[in-house]
Every structure is written in structure tokens, then in C-alpha cells.
Design a protein around this motif. Structure first.
Motif, short mmCIF file in Angstrom:
data_model
loop_
_atom_site.label_atom_id
_atom_site.label_comp_id
_atom_site.label_asym_id
_atom_site.label_seq_id
_atom_site.Cartn_x
_atom_site.Cartn_y
_atom_site.Cartn_z
N ALA A 24 0.86 -1.00 -0.13
CA ALA A 24 -0.02 -0.06 -0.07
C ALA A 24 0.87 1.26 0.03
O ALA A 24 1.68 1.37 0.71
N VAL A 25 0.47 2.23 -1.01
CA VAL A 25 1.69 3.34 -0.93
C VAL A 25 0.61 4.58 -1.30
O VAL A 25 -0.69 4.44 -1.74
N PRO A 26 0.95 5.76 -0.65
CA PRO A 26 0.00 6.93 -1.15
C PRO A 26 -0.14 7.05 -2.72
O PRO A 26 0.84 6.77 -3.43
N ALA A 27 -1.09 7.77 -3.07
CA ALA A 27 -1.46 8.12 -4.30
C ALA A 27 -0.31 9.09 -5.06
O ALA A 27 -0.02 8.95 -5.87
N THR A 28 0.26 9.94 -4.00
CA THR A 28 1.06 10.81 -4.50
C THR A 28 2.68 10.08 -4.86
O THR A 28 3.50 10.70 -5.21
#
Length: 757
Positions: A24-28
Motif C-alpha cells: 500500500a502506497v500513497p497516491a502521490t
């Protein structure tokens, strides 16, 4: 809707030398950030990583959120950049379609597919499952692509009232392993079993909670190398509204409406499997309405037992919706409890849950947790308007952490739990009056019935369910053979059967005895015969299940499990078994005398008598050998406790004690009948005053007036009289004193036979 700064994206990295993984990673986050994440977890150098989405390599600067504005899940491929003189090396997995084709080759078609979907619902905690064959033809104008048109027709739907968790959405995409590897309590959650639906369809669809997902193993419908697509009812509402035909099959079934889409959540789960109408690369197996109905019929064959060992699912129904929208129920099976016992099953399931949790937490226990409960199963068949009710007593058990170190070691290795369940039929339409189904033959379950056939037969008179290790195609229990002698799953099955089944089995029988004494309701049919039928007949038990017998019988014979003719449950060492022929006149008199003498007598079927012999014959057994009602034993009892009953009863006893012709043991028994009505003991005295005479037709009683007190009773049965003569001759010959008395009235012609013993 979340902003780009606050949104997180699940990224699944496919293939590559680091294996498949999801992060899971930030959309940015950028592609470079993702590479750094991969490096931190695997040590694979960033400079050698190449990330691809479809046929496009991702530059380091691109943001993950820009790649998937409408979805919270992104799939990318990882490749090695390679080096001069060398590069990436290793084995690769086969294409997805080939992998699934291999599963279909090994996994059976038929009703087992429906059972797997029921198992998925059970693992999710659902209480209701519905199957619906739908002939509705939906529009094809507004679809994701024109290739989707072939999937807008007839389909099989499967509904349950539980909602997918994030882990479920993740697990259904991991076709190579079952979720039970992470959670042993999820027996079949989206493992190989779920993928058997590809026998039916090329595009399985899922609608659960706030998402709709479609799988495409051919990877052609949603773009190159894309094996599916997912929509969120809220986040992707604009796109979904633009494709009304695409999502029409998800409206108007199982309570789903346009308002459901507007509200953004469906309170359950249903699968839609569009029927394969033309051969595909995955399978040439085509499905028609007839084949779906055959699928329903194959499920119906053992539908009466599908719910026996499930903890959550209590209703399964099969429906058909015609092209004109007419819907009808085909078949339904439901499980319920009697009103007086309505709390028994829920309470039992809670106890089981605690025991399972303790085992998984490795909390020591040297005992086996067993619970029993009553369950009614009702089958409703619309074609016959017939409702069939069967009643069962079920015992479920969980082995404690510590009863077997080998079992515990295998449980940790395989992620299994030592769970065993047994079920006995209390009644059915075959034999309602006697409280048991005659000639009942038990089968093996792995929570749900295994496919019918020789491999699922146990030879036991109960159904047995367990957390068993199954063969790859899930058709049968694994056993150790020459080519898999060290197979841990096969070894686990053997330890499970030896260590847990006997205790659970004994508990079922002992609880049945207890309930027979306390449950007098007609809603709870149970009888002594039904309990006796629970005992296995050793000669009928299949080889792999034979190890159950010794420990089972040893456990049972420590308790009062024999029902005496006095109406009491007694222990084996207290009882004598009667094999007397009930049609003989003397039988009841003999049994009445023994009862009045304080003896416990029982008449048991052959299977129970054989169990005693088997146990007593064991070298290490402490079980009392079989003790039977015999003339020898009755003679012993008579010496200690004289018979005080009627003349008829005394004559019956005399007949029985003479029946083995062991006349030497008659001495002292006060059973010799005289014409005067008295009974005197058999004696060895040679005194004239002790002699008793037998007259004959040639020398009738009238020739001997005044000797009634020394004459044998008149009108004895011929065979009884013959036995007494034989006894007299045998005894006299052995003493050398055959007595002859001559009366003056008969001169030298009158002669009688002395029966002085």
C-alpha cells in the motif's frame, strides 16, 4: 471523495524475481518510490528494476495515483533491467489460462462446485446461500467493450448474506494458494475450490459491499495483461452510470436495486457466472440450462447432509428465473433446532470457537473438547410439493494442544486444527417409528460431504467430518501409500483419526444414552436400538478407519453402556448377555428368575457382542470377557438363590438346566418335580427313601398306590422325561447303583427306573 494527497493505492507487483507481492502506497508516491519500497523489502537493486503496466514501462517520475484515478488497486509487472554478460535468470510460472486449465483437469465438475461456494460462504460467516439460474438477456449497447456482449445472457448466480472483507478481495486474486494458509479456520476460502467455477464460466463476477469485480483469465477484455477490473459504487459511479447495460445484471436480484447503487453498498455478496456459450482457450465445456439443472440435481443427491457440520450456513436454496422474469423455487434445505433445545447449538458453537482459538494460540490442554447438539434438516422440493424432515444428533470436538505432540507438530506445519464431527440419524422417512434409519451407512466429510463413491465410505454407522488433508482435487482424504509414505497431510489424517475420533465417538454414544433418559419429547426420537446401531461392526469398517475401534471400545466399556432387561444402563462387568431363543417357552421364566435374583441380564445385537469380544481379546485389554446366560451359570445361581416361583416356572428352569446334558451338575438343585406337587433336590443318596421313580405305560402309576411322594410328576414333556431318564442312567452307571424294586402286586414283571441322582 478522497483527494490525491489523502488517497492510498494497493499495488500488486506481479511476477519478477521477487515473487508476487502487494503493498500500500500513497497516491502521490512515484514509480521510483515504489522501486525503493521493493528494494527495502527484497534487496533487489533499484537500478535493475523495470516496472511495466500493460505494454508500457513506467518512468520513475510518474505518480501511482495518476495511473489509477478510478480504482484503489493497481497491478504492475516487475522485470530485471539486465546486465552485460548476464541478467535475470530463473523459472517462471505458466500463463494464467494454462494454470487454470490444469486446475480444471484435476478438479471435478458437478455438485462439488456448489459445495465449494457454500464453503466460501461458511468461512465468511454467512447464514444463507442461494443459487439462481437466470435466463434474462441483458442489453449490449453500453458495455465496457463490445467483447463483453457474450456475457450478458444466461448466468448462474450465487448469493450469501456476508460481505467481502479487504482480505477476501485480495485472496480471490491469489489463485495459487488458499487463504487458509494464513487462517486455518478458513477451510476453503477462495482457494483451488473457488476456481472450479471456470468449468462454467470465463468471466466470474463479484458484487459485495461497495465493489463490483470481474475476472478475465484470458486477459483480453480489460487491456493487455490485465486479468480483471474492479469498480467502486461511489468512486466510480460516473463511469458506471455511463455503462448501464454493463451493470444491469447486478440490479433486480437478491434485493439489489438502483437505490443500492446510489447508496453505494450492497449488504451481502453475490457471484455472477455467465454461462460459457462457445469454446474458449480456457475450456471447451459449454453450459446450457439443462446442464445447470443437472448441476442442481447432483447437489440435491446429498443435500440432506450438506448443513450437518456447518456452524454458520443454515439455509441453501436453488432457484430458476425464466427469460420473462418469472422466478420459482426449485429446492431448499434448512437447518433448525427444536424449540426446547434452541440454545443448545449456538452455545455449543461458542464452546467450540473458544477451543479452536485456544489451540491456535497454543494454549496447553491435555483434553478433547466435545459438544453435542440436536439439529433438524428440512428438504422442500417444489416439484413434488413434498417436505422431508430428518433429525440428527451431532457431536463436534476439538483436540487439545498436548494430547499428541506429533499431531501438534503437524498442525503447525500444515496450518490445520484437530477438529472432528460425528452425526447420527435420529429419524427419517425410512424408519420413523424405530427412531433410526435402518442400514445407515456413514460417509466422510471435510465439513461438507466428499463426492459420493467408495473413497468416501467409512464403514462406520455415523457420518464423520474432520479437518482432513485432502487430495489435490479435493475428492478424497489422503492416506499414506508407498509413494507418499511421508506425506505430512496423510500422516496428519492418521493421527487425527486415532487421537480425536474415538473420544468424539464415545461422547456421541454416551450423550445419546443420557438423552434417552431425559428427553421424552416426541420431537426428539431416540431408542435403545438406535443407540446400539451406533456401535461399529468391526467386519464392515474400512481399513483406514479400523484404528478407531480399539480406543473407542476401551473408552465406552468404562461406562454404563449396556441396557439390561431390567431397564437400567449398566457396566460390562455387571452384566450377563442372553442369547436365549425368545420363541422357547422356558426363556422368559429363566430371565425372570435371574432378574429376581438380582442379576443384570442384557440382550444385545451382534455388533455390540463382537465389540466386547474384540476388546477382551486384546493383549493389553482390561475389558471383562463376554459373560453369557448358560445352563452352567444358572445352576450356580440356583445353588445360591433358590427359586420361589410357580410350578410352571420351576419346570421351565429344569428344562433349561437339563438342556446341555451336564447331569453331574444337577446335584443339590431343588428342581426334581414329584407327583405330589413338591420339588426335591437332585441327590446322590443310595437310600431307598431318597429314590424317585419313573413309571411307564407298561407299568402305570395305578400299580403303585401310596407312592405319589416318590413318583415323578405326570405328563412331563417327552424330551424332558427323556432327559431325566438319561440323567438317572448316567448318574447310576457312574455310581454302579441302578436301582430295581419289585412289588408283590407285579411279581417279577413290575420294574421301574430309579432317578436317584
Amino acid at each position: 471523495m478522497e483527494t490525491q494527497e489523502r488517497r492510498w493505492v494497493r499495488v500488486t507487483v506481479l511476477r519478477g524475481c521477487v515473487g508476487c507481492r502487494t503493498v500500500a502506497v500513497p497516491a502521490t508516491a512515484t514509480a521510483r518510490d515504489l522501486k525503493e519500497r521493493i528494494f527495502a523489502e527484497t534487496g533487489f537493486p533499484v537500478a535493475e528494476q523495470r516496472l511495466w503496466r500493460g505494454d508500457r514501462e513506467l518512468p520513475d517520475w510518474i505518480k501511482i495515483g495518476d495511473l489509477t484515478p478510478k480504482s484503489c488497486h493497481l497491478f504492475v509487472n516487475l522485470q530485471s533491467k539486465g546486465l552485460k554478460g548476464g541478467g535475470r535468470f530463473g523459472q517462471t510460472t505458466p500463463p494464467l489460462v494454462d494454470f487454470l486449465k490444469d486446475i480444471l483437469r484435476r478438479y471435478p465438475e458437478g455438485g462439488q462446485i456448489l459445495k465449494e461456494l457454500i464453503q466460501n460462504a461458511e468461512d465468511a460467516g454467512a447464514t444463507e446461500v442461494k443459487f439462481l439460474y437466470d435466463e434474462t438477456q441483458y442489453g449490449t449497447d453500453t458495455l465496457w467493450s463490445k467483447d463483453m456482449a457474450q456475457y450478458q445472457g444466461s448466468a448462474l448466480y450465487v448469493y450469501n448474506n456476508a460481505v467481502f472483507t479487504p482480505e477476501d478481495w485480495h485472496g480471490i486474486q491469489e489463485i495459487a494458494r488458499s487463504r487458509k494458509k494464513d487462517d486455518p479456520l478458513k477451510v476453503g476460502r477462495f482457494g483451488i475450490g473457488f476456481n472450479s467455477v471456470y468449468h462454467i464460466t470465463d468471466v466470474p463476477c463479484i458484487f459485495s459491499g461497495d465493489q463490483i469485480g470481474m475476472l478475465d483469465p484470458h486477459q483480453t477484455l480489460f487491456g493487455p495483461h490485465e486479468s480483471g477490473q474492479c469498480w467502486n459504487l461511489k468512486d466510480d459511479s460516473k463511469e458506471m452510470n455511463e455503462l448501464p447495460d454493463q451493470f444491469a445484471p447486478f440490479i433486480g436480484v437478491f434485493g439489489s436495486t438502483k437505490e443500492t447503487f446510489a447508496n453505494g453498498s450492497f449488504p451481502g455478496t453475490f457471484f455472477r457466472f455467465p454461462l460459457r456459450l462457445q469454446p474458449s482457450q480456457l475450456s471447451s465445456n459449454l453450459y446450457t440450462k439443462q446442464k445447470v439443472l443437472e448441476l442442481f440435481d447432483s447437489f440435491r443427491a446429498d443435500a440432506d447432509t450438506v448443513l450437518l457440520f456447518l456452524k454458520s450456513v443454515q439455509s441453501v436454496s436453488l432457484h430458476v428465473r425464466e427469460a420473462d422474469g418469472t422466478e420459482k423455487l426449485v429446492f431448499r434445505v434448512t437447518a433448525s433446532e427444536n424449540k426446547t433445545l434452541k440454545h443448545e447449538r449456538p452455545n455449543s458453537i461458542k464452546i467450540l470457537g473458544t477451543a479452536i482459538s485456544n489451540y491456535c494460540k497454543k494454549i496447553p490442554s491435555n483434553s478433547i473438547t466435545c459438544v453435542t447438539y440436536h439439529i433438524n434438516i428440512v428438504l422442500e422440493d417444489e416439484s413434488t410439493k413434498d417436505a422431508q424432515k430428518t433429525s440428527w444428533l451431532v457431536c463436534n470436538s476439538v483436540g487439545g494442544r498436548g494430547i499428541s505432540s506429533k499431531l501438534d507438530s503437524l498442525a503447525d506445519e500444515l496450518k490445520f486444527v484437530p477438529i472432528i464431527g460425528l452425526a447420527m440419524p435420529l429419524s427419517g422417512r425410512d424408519d420413523e417409528e424405530n427412531g433410526a434409519i435402518s442400514d445407515f451407512s456413514g460417509k466422510a466429510f471435510c465439513f461438507l460431504p466428499l463426492p459420493p463413491g467408495e473413497e468416501s465410505r467409512t464403514g462406520l454407522p455415523v457420518h464423520v467430518s474432520g479437518f482432513f488433508g485432502l487430495t489435490d482435487n479435493r475428492r478424497s482424504i489422503k492416506w499414506r501409500e508407498l509413494d507418499q509414505w511421508r506425506d505430512p497431510a496423510a500422516l496428519w489424517n492418521e493421527f487425527l483419526i486415532v487421537n480425536v475420533v474415538p473420544k468424539a465417538y464415545a461422547t456421541l454414544i454416551l450423550d445419546s444414552v443420557k438423552r434417552l433418559e431425559t428427553e421424552k419429547s416426541s420431537d426428539f426420537p431416540l431408542s435403545v436400538d438406535a443407540i446400539y446401531k451406533l456401535w461399529p461392526e468391526a467386519s464392515k469398517v474400512k481399513a483406514h478407519w479400523q484404528p478407531v475401534l480399539g480406543p473407542l471400545f476401551s473408552e465406552l466399556f468404562q461406562h454404563a453402556v449396556i441396557y439390561s432387561i431390567s431397564g437400567e444402563w449398566v457396566k460390562l462387568e455387571q452384566v450377563y448377555f442372553s442369547e436365549l431363543d425368545g420363541s422357547l417357552e422356558y426363556t422368559q421364566s429363566v430371565l425372570n428368575y435371574l432378574q429376581s435374583s438380582g442379576k443384570q441380564i442384557a440382550k444385545v445385537p451382534g455388533n455390540l457382542a463382537a465389540a466386547v469380544q474384540l476388546s477382551a481379546g486384546s493383549a493389553t485389554s482390561t475389558v471383562t470377557p463376554v459373560r453369557k446366560v448358560t445352563p452352567t451359570w444358572v445352576r450356580q445361581v440356583l445353588r445360591k438363590c433358590a427359586h420361589l416361583g410357580s410350578t410352571e416356572e420351576k419346570l421351565h428352569l429344569l428344562e433349561f438346566v437339563l438342556s446341555d446334558h451336564t447331569y453331574s451338575e444337577l446335584l443339590g438343585l431343588e428342581l426334581l418335580p414329584l407327583q405330589s406337587g413338591a420339588f426335591v433336590p437332585f441327590s446322590s443318596s443310595v437310600s431307598d427313601q431318597d429314590v424317585v421313580y419313573i413309571t411307564s405305560e407298561e407299568f402305570p402309576r395305578s400299580l403303585f398306590p401310596g407312592l405319589e411322594a416318590r413318583l415323578i410328576l405326570e405328563n412331563l414333556k417327552p424330551h424332558l422325561l427323556a432327559a431325566l431318564k438319561e440323567a438317572a442312567q448316567t448318574r447310576a452307571a457312574s455310581l454302579g447303583i441302578l436301582r430295581k424294586t419289585v412289588y408283590s402286586a407285579a411279581a417279577s414283571k413290575s420294574r421301574t427306573i430309579c432317578t436317584s441322582c
